[in-house]
Scaffold this motif. Structure first.
Motif, PDB file in Angstrom:
ATOM      1  N   PRO A  46      -4.960  35.816  -5.068  1.00 31.16           N
ATOM      2  CA  PRO A  46      -4.631  36.777  -4.013  1.00 31.16           C
ATOM      3  C   PRO A  46      -4.413  36.064  -2.690  1.00 31.16           C
ATOM      4  O   PRO A  46      -5.039  35.027  -2.424  1.00 31.16           O
ATOM      5  N   PRO A  47      -3.534  36.597  -1.845  1.00 32.48           N
ATOM      6  CA  PRO A  47      -3.278  35.942  -0.550  1.00 32.48           C
ATOM      7  C   PRO A  47      -4.501  35.997   0.341  1.00 32.48           C
ATOM      8  O   PRO A  47      -5.188  37.012   0.415  1.00 32.48           O
ATOM      9  N   THR A  48      -4.791  34.903   1.002  1.00 34.82           N
ATOM     10  CA  THR A  48      -5.922  34.853   1.926  1.00 34.82           C
ATOM     11  C   THR A  48      -5.421  34.519   3.323  1.00 34.82           C
ATOM     12  O   THR A  48      -4.300  34.051   3.506  1.00 34.82           O
ATOM     13  N   MET A  49      -6.297  34.756   4.294  1.00 32.32           N
ATOM     14  CA  MET A  49      -5.910  34.534   5.688  1.00 32.32           C
ATOM     15  C   MET A  49      -7.157  34.184   6.496  1.00 32.32           C
ATOM     16  O   MET A  49      -8.203  34.796   6.307  1.00 32.32           O
ATOM     17  N   PRO A  50      -7.071  33.214   7.382  1.00 31.43           N
ATOM     18  CA  PRO A  50      -8.227  32.898   8.230  1.00 31.43           C
ATOM     19  C   PRO A  50      -8.413  33.965   9.295  1.00 31.43           C
ATOM     20  O   PRO A  50      -7.441  34.518   9.821  1.00 31.43           O
ATOM     21  N   VAL A  51      -9.656  34.266   9.615  1.00 31.19           N
ATOM     22  CA  VAL A  51      -9.956  35.231  10.666  1.00 31.19           C
ATOM     23  C   VAL A  51     -11.251  34.816  11.352  1.00 31.19           C
ATOM     24  O   VAL A  51     -12.183  34.322  10.707  1.00 31.19           O
ATOM     25  N   THR A  52     -11.286  34.971  12.651  1.00 32.49           N
ATOM     26  CA  THR A  52     -12.482  34.670  13.428  1.00 32.49           C
ATOM     27  C   THR A  52     -13.115  35.977  13.871  1.00 32.49           C
ATOM     28  O   THR A  52     -12.493  36.764  14.587  1.00 32.49           O
ATOM     29  N   LEU A  53     -14.329  36.237  13.419  1.00 35.72           N
ATOM     30  CA  LEU A  53     -15.037  37.466  13.764  1.00 35.72           C
ATOM     31  C   LEU A  53     -16.187  37.149  14.716  1.00 35.72           C
ATOM     32  O   LEU A  53     -16.943  36.199  14.497  1.00 35.72           O
ATOM     33  N   LYS A  54     -16.304  37.944  15.759  1.00 35.67           N
ATOM     34  CA  LYS A  54     -17.423  37.824  16.689  1.00 35.67           C
ATOM     35  C   LYS A  54     -18.378  38.973  16.415  1.00 35.67           C
ATOM     36  O   LYS A  54     -18.164  40.095  16.861  1.00 35.67           O
ATOM     37  N   VAL A  55     -19.416  38.701  15.661  1.00 34.13           N
ATOM     38  CA  VAL A  55     -20.335  39.745  15.206  1.00 34.13           C
ATOM     39  C   VAL A  55     -21.716  39.517  15.799  1.00 34.13           C
ATOM     40  O   VAL A  55     -22.314  38.452  15.603  1.00 34.13           O
ATOM     41  N   ASN A  56     -22.195  40.507  16.531  1.00 35.91           N
ATOM     42  CA  ASN A  56     -23.531  40.450  17.134  1.00 35.91           C
ATOM     43  C   ASN A  56     -23.732  39.191  17.980  1.00 35.91           C
ATOM     44  O   ASN A  56     -24.790  38.552  17.954  1.00 35.91           O
ATOM     45  N   GLY A  57     -22.663  38.829  18.713  1.00 34.18           N
ATOM     46  CA  GLY A  57     -22.746  37.693  19.617  1.00 34.18           C
ATOM     47  C   GLY A  57     -22.553  36.339  18.964  1.00 34.18           C
ATOM     48  O   GLY A  57     -22.638  35.312  19.635  1.00 34.18           O
ATOM     49  N   ARG A  58     -22.259  36.347  17.673  1.00 37.45           N
ATOM     50  CA  ARG A  58     -22.086  35.081  16.956  1.00 37.45           C
ATOM     51  C   ARG A  58     -20.672  35.011  16.396  1.00 37.45           C
ATOM     52  O   ARG A  58     -20.195  35.953  15.765  1.00 37.45           O
ATOM     53  N   THR A  59     -19.994  33.883  16.623  1.00 34.49           N
ATOM     54  CA  THR A  59     -18.621  33.706  16.153  1.00 34.49           C
ATOM     55  C   THR A  59     -18.618  32.999  14.807  1.00 34.49           C
ATOM     56  O   THR A  59     -19.251  31.952  14.636  1.00 34.49           O
ATOM     57  N   THR A  60     -17.891  33.592  13.851  1.00 32.58           N
ATOM     58  CA  THR A  60     -17.813  33.029  12.508  1.00 32.58           C
ATOM     59  C   THR A  60     -16.363  32.999  12.049  1.00 32.58           C
ATOM     60  O   THR A  60     -15.636  33.979  12.224  1.00 32.58           O
ATOM     61  N   THR A  66      -6.601  39.144   2.194  1.00 39.42           N
ATOM     62  CA  THR A  66      -6.047  39.995   3.247  1.00 39.42           C
ATOM     63  C   THR A  66      -6.364  41.477   3.041  1.00 39.42           C
ATOM     64  O   THR A  66      -6.210  42.277   3.953  1.00 39.42           O
ATOM     65  N   ARG A  67      -6.806  41.834   1.830  1.00 39.05           N
ATOM     66  CA  ARG A  67      -7.155  43.229   1.544  1.00 39.05           C
ATOM     67  C   ARG A  67      -8.631  43.531   1.800  1.00 39.05           C
ATOM     68  O   ARG A  67      -9.082  44.664   1.606  1.00 39.05           O
ATOM     69  N   THR A  68      -9.394  42.543   2.232  1.00 40.78           N
ATOM     70  CA  THR A  68     -10.826  42.730   2.441  1.00 40.78           C
ATOM     71  C   THR A  68     -11.090  43.642   3.633  1.00 40.78           C
ATOM     72  O   THR A  68     -10.598  43.399   4.729  1.00 40.78           O
ATOM     73  N   THR A  69     -11.871  44.674   3.420  1.00 44.84           N
ATOM     74  CA  THR A  69     -12.214  45.557   4.533  1.00 44.84           C
ATOM     75  C   THR A  69     -13.237  44.885   5.437  1.00 44.84           C
ATOM     76  O   THR A  69     -13.931  43.952   5.033  1.00 44.84           O
ATOM     77  N   LEU A  70     -13.319  45.385   6.650  1.00 48.39           N
ATOM     78  CA  LEU A  70     -14.336  44.858   7.569  1.00 48.39           C
ATOM     79  C   LEU A  70     -15.719  45.097   6.984  1.00 48.39           C
ATOM     80  O   LEU A  70     -16.608  44.241   7.101  1.00 48.39           O
ATOM     81  N   LEU A  71     -15.923  46.227   6.335  1.00 52.90           N
ATOM     82  CA  LEU A  71     -17.211  46.530   5.712  1.00 52.90           C
ATOM     83  C   LEU A  71     -17.587  45.471   4.686  1.00 52.90           C
ATOM     84  O   LEU A  71     -18.718  44.949   4.695  1.00 52.90           O
ATOM     85  N   ASP A  72     -16.660  45.118   3.808  1.00 51.78           N
ATOM     86  CA  ASP A  72     -16.967  44.129   2.780  1.00 51.78           C
ATOM     87  C   ASP A  72     -17.152  42.734   3.376  1.00 51.78           C
ATOM     88  O   ASP A  72     -17.974  41.952   2.889  1.00 51.78           O
ATOM     89  N   ALA A 111     -10.572  43.391   7.689  1.00 46.15           N
ATOM     90  CA  ALA A 111     -11.249  42.357   8.489  1.00 46.15           C
ATOM     91  C   ALA A 111     -10.250  41.574   9.341  1.00 46.15           C
ATOM     92  O   ALA A 111     -10.524  41.254  10.498  1.00 46.15           O
ATOM     93  N   VAL A 112      -9.077  41.292   8.778  1.00 44.66           N
ATOM     94  CA  VAL A 112      -8.099  40.460   9.493  1.00 44.66           C
ATOM     95  C   VAL A 112      -7.507  41.173  10.703  1.00 44.66           C
ATOM     96  O   VAL A 112      -6.824  40.535  11.520  1.00 44.66           O
ATOM     97  N   MET A 113      -7.763  42.469  10.833  1.00 46.31           N
ATOM     98  CA  MET A 113      -7.258  43.214  11.983  1.00 46.31           C
ATOM     99  C   MET A 113      -8.145  43.062  13.216  1.00 46.31           C
ATOM    100  O   MET A 113      -7.818  43.579  14.281  1.00 46.31           O
ATOM    101  N   HIS A 114      -9.267  42.365  13.072  1.00 44.76           N
ATOM    102  CA  HIS A 114     -10.239  42.303  14.168  1.00 44.76           C
ATOM    103  C   HIS A 114     -10.481  40.877  14.645  1.00 44.76           C
ATOM    104  O   HIS A 114     -11.599  40.519  15.032  1.00 44.76           O
ATOM    105  N   GLU A 115      -9.428  40.099  14.619  1.00 44.02           N
ATOM    106  CA  GLU A 115      -9.487  38.723  15.102  1.00 44.02           C
ATOM    107  C   GLU A 115     -10.007  38.667  16.543  1.00 44.02           C
ATOM    108  O   GLU A 115      -9.430  39.262  17.463  1.00 44.02           O
TER     109      GLU A 115
END
Length: 218
Positions: A46-60, A66-72, A111-115
């Protein structure tokens, strides 16, 4: 019992014939699968994509389907399991998180929508040693029973007070040009997307009023 000689097929024969037909129909599929195995072909990744999430003050930084929900992504990749998967259709509110100050159903967004966006989950509001005011109020007023919906309820409640403070009207706001107030009707309307199957709604409203410093109006 009289048997009609014009249709001399027994019940056993009908069943046997059906089994034979199903076997013949499945044969091409099985043959194709066998050929794939012999040739060593596999399904494309499946196609993948890098994404940087800032969650609870921590950047990961993650690399996700690309189909992964933010919840998952929160639950499976970051192991922040406080955010719950309820209906997975945006109908119960158990997965509510706060993104850039606004509450959303994390099961309905990718998830990739919240870079680079600021995301707050229940873990980021407070800890057992240092509870957020809303968490403490839920404990004080018994705003939960089984607790499954509680993380989403608390995140939604915090964002609800933020919406009212920001002057964002709801469907029950009498004058949409005026500053909305923290009334029971307003809270019920704004929290209506969060389902509590245990029925702790009254106590949840009391908890939010407590944090807001307002009195229940009905």
């Amino acid at each position: 019992m009289h048997h009609d000689e014009t249709f001399p097929v027994s019940r056993r024969g009908v069943i046997a014939g059906g089994v034979a037909s199903a076997t013949l129909a499945a044969a091409p599929v099985a043959q194709a699968q066998t050929q794939d195995q012999v040739q060593g072909t596999t399904q494309p990744a499946p196609p993948t994509m890098p994404v940087t999430l800032k969650v609870n003050g921590r950047t990961t930084k993650l690399n996700v389907d690309t189909r992964t929900t933010l919840l998952d992504a929160l639950r499976e990749n970051l192991k922040l399991t406080g955010t719950k998967k309820g209906c997975d259709h945006g109908q119960c509110g158990a997965c509510t998180v706060i993104v850039e100050g606004r509450r959303i159903n994390s099961c309905l967004t990718l998830a990739v929508m919240h870079e680079g966006e600021e995301i707050t989950t229940i873990e980021g509001l407070g800890t057992p040693e240092k509870l957020h005011a809303m968490q403490a109020a839920f404990v004080k007023h018994d705003g939960y029973q089984c607790g499954y919906c509680t993380p989403g309820q608390i995140c939604s409640a915090v964002a609800t007070l933020g919406e009212i403070k920001a002057g964002i009207p709801s469907h029950v706001t009498g004058d949409i040009a005026a500053q909305p107030s923290v009334t029971t009707d307003e809270l019920r309307e704004r929290m209506s997307g969060n389902i509590c199957r245990c029925g702790a709604y009254s106590n949840i409203i009391d908890a939010i009023h407590d944090v807001a410093g307002t009195e229940r109006t009905a």
